[in-house]
Design a protein around this motif. Structure first.
Motif, PDB file in Angstrom:
ATOM      1  N   ILE A   4      31.743  72.628  -6.427  1.00  0.00           N
ATOM      2  CA  ILE A   4      32.369  72.578  -7.751  1.00  0.00           C
ATOM      3  C   ILE A   4      31.549  73.390  -8.753  1.00  0.00           C
ATOM      4  O   ILE A   4      32.115  74.123  -9.576  1.00  0.00           O
ATOM      5  CB  ILE A   4      32.526  71.120  -8.216  1.00  0.00           C
ATOM      6  CG1 ILE A   4      33.517  70.401  -7.315  1.00  0.00           C
ATOM      7  CG2 ILE A   4      32.974  71.065  -9.666  1.00  0.00           C
ATOM      8  CD1 ILE A   4      33.639  68.921  -7.600  1.00  0.00           C
ATOM      9  N   ILE A   5      30.269  73.318  -8.673  1.00  0.00           N
ATOM     10  CA  ILE A   5      29.401  74.073  -9.589  1.00  0.00           C
ATOM     11  C   ILE A   5      29.537  75.571  -9.318  1.00  0.00           C
ATOM     12  O   ILE A   5      29.626  76.378 -10.257  1.00  0.00           O
ATOM     13  CB  ILE A   5      27.940  73.597  -9.458  1.00  0.00           C
ATOM     14  CG1 ILE A   5      27.834  72.161  -9.954  1.00  0.00           C
ATOM     15  CG2 ILE A   5      27.006  74.513 -10.226  1.00  0.00           C
ATOM     16  CD1 ILE A   5      26.492  71.517  -9.703  1.00  0.00           C
ATOM     17  N   ILE A   6      29.591  75.945  -8.057  1.00  0.00           N
ATOM     18  CA  ILE A   6      29.743  77.363  -7.717  1.00  0.00           C
ATOM     19  C   ILE A   6      31.098  77.883  -8.206  1.00  0.00           C
ATOM     20  O   ILE A   6      31.189  78.976  -8.790  1.00  0.00           O
ATOM     21  CB  ILE A   6      29.595  77.568  -6.197  1.00  0.00           C
ATOM     22  CG1 ILE A   6      28.145  77.307  -5.786  1.00  0.00           C
ATOM     23  CG2 ILE A   6      29.996  78.985  -5.793  1.00  0.00           C
ATOM     24  CD1 ILE A   6      27.938  77.261  -4.299  1.00  0.00           C
ATOM     25  N   LEU A   7      32.150  77.129  -7.996  1.00  0.00           N
ATOM     26  CA  LEU A   7      33.472  77.544  -8.470  1.00  0.00           C
ATOM     27  C   LEU A   7      33.548  77.586  -9.985  1.00  0.00           C
ATOM     28  O   LEU A   7      34.219  78.454 -10.562  1.00  0.00           O
ATOM     29  CB  LEU A   7      34.547  76.616  -7.908  1.00  0.00           C
ATOM     30  CG  LEU A   7      34.827  76.753  -6.412  1.00  0.00           C
ATOM     31  CD1 LEU A   7      35.814  75.691  -5.964  1.00  0.00           C
ATOM     32  CD2 LEU A   7      35.334  78.133  -6.094  1.00  0.00           C
ATOM     33  N   LEU A   8      32.893  76.678 -10.648  1.00  0.00           N
ATOM     34  CA  LEU A   8      32.864  76.676 -12.108  1.00  0.00           C
ATOM     35  C   LEU A   8      32.149  77.907 -12.643  1.00  0.00           C
ATOM     36  O   LEU A   8      32.640  78.567 -13.575  1.00  0.00           O
ATOM     37  CB  LEU A   8      32.185  75.398 -12.609  1.00  0.00           C
ATOM     38  CG  LEU A   8      32.181  75.158 -14.102  1.00  0.00           C
ATOM     39  CD1 LEU A   8      33.606  75.001 -14.600  1.00  0.00           C
ATOM     40  CD2 LEU A   8      31.368  73.933 -14.432  1.00  0.00           C
ATOM     41  N   ILE A   9      31.045  78.260 -12.053  1.00  0.00           N
ATOM     42  CA  ILE A   9      30.309  79.456 -12.471  1.00  0.00           C
ATOM     43  C   ILE A   9      31.132  80.711 -12.188  1.00  0.00           C
ATOM     44  O   ILE A   9      31.187  81.631 -13.018  1.00  0.00           O
ATOM     45  CB  ILE A   9      28.937  79.506 -11.772  1.00  0.00           C
ATOM     46  CG1 ILE A   9      28.041  78.392 -12.301  1.00  0.00           C
ATOM     47  CG2 ILE A   9      28.274  80.857 -11.974  1.00  0.00           C
ATOM     48  CD1 ILE A   9      26.762  78.207 -11.526  1.00  0.00           C
ATOM     49  N   ALA A  10      31.795  80.748 -11.039  1.00  0.00           N
ATOM     50  CA  ALA A  10      32.611  81.913 -10.701  1.00  0.00           C
ATOM     51  C   ALA A  10      33.782  82.058 -11.663  1.00  0.00           C
ATOM     52  O   ALA A  10      34.092  83.173 -12.115  1.00  0.00           O
ATOM     53  CB  ALA A  10      33.112  81.797  -9.264  1.00  0.00           C
ATOM     54  N   SER A  11      34.439  80.959 -11.997  1.00  0.00           N
ATOM     55  CA  SER A  11      35.589  81.052 -12.900  1.00  0.00           C
ATOM     56  C   SER A  11      35.171  81.416 -14.318  1.00  0.00           C
ATOM     57  O   SER A  11      35.870  82.180 -14.999  1.00  0.00           O
ATOM     58  CB  SER A  11      36.373  79.749 -12.893  1.00  0.00           C
ATOM     59  OG  SER A  11      35.590  78.701 -13.426  1.00  0.00           O
ATOM     60  N   ILE A  12      34.046  80.921 -14.771  1.00  0.00           N
ATOM     61  CA  ILE A  12      33.561  81.284 -16.108  1.00  0.00           C
ATOM     62  C   ILE A  12      33.160  82.751 -16.150  1.00  0.00           C
ATOM     63  O   ILE A  12      33.432  83.444 -17.138  1.00  0.00           O
ATOM     64  CB  ILE A  12      32.408  80.353 -16.529  1.00  0.00           C
ATOM     65  CG1 ILE A  12      32.953  78.952 -16.802  1.00  0.00           C
ATOM     66  CG2 ILE A  12      31.673  80.894 -17.743  1.00  0.00           C
ATOM     67  CD1 ILE A  12      31.895  77.914 -17.073  1.00  0.00           C
ATOM     68  N   SER A  13      32.567  83.251 -15.081  1.00  0.00           N
ATOM     69  CA  SER A  13      32.180  84.660 -15.070  1.00  0.00           C
ATOM     70  C   SER A  13      33.396  85.574 -15.026  1.00  0.00           C
ATOM     71  O   SER A  13      33.418  86.624 -15.675  1.00  0.00           O
ATOM     72  CB  SER A  13      31.240  84.951 -13.906  1.00  0.00           C
ATOM     73  OG  SER A  13      31.893  84.712 -12.685  1.00  0.00           O
TER      74      SER A  13
END
Length: 52
Positions: A4-13
């Protein structure tokens, strides 16, 4: 939980990348065409051939 943290960082970027591209296009004048949109509906895009 780490996924979830990896996907959150990817979507914000990705969202930040699109925001930067939008601001760049505004500053370079990509959306400054005030003349043609109101007149585009008045003319046909296709060329009609006369019947022989």
């Amino acid at each position: 939980m780490s996924v979830i943290i990896i996907l959150l960082i990817a979507s914000i970027s990705v969202a930040a990348l699109f925001l930067v591209a939008f601001i760049w296009s505004i500053r370079n004048g990509q959306m400054d065409d005030d003349y043609s949109p109101p007149r585009r509906i008045l003319f046909d895009d296709t060329i009609q051939k006369p019947k022989s």
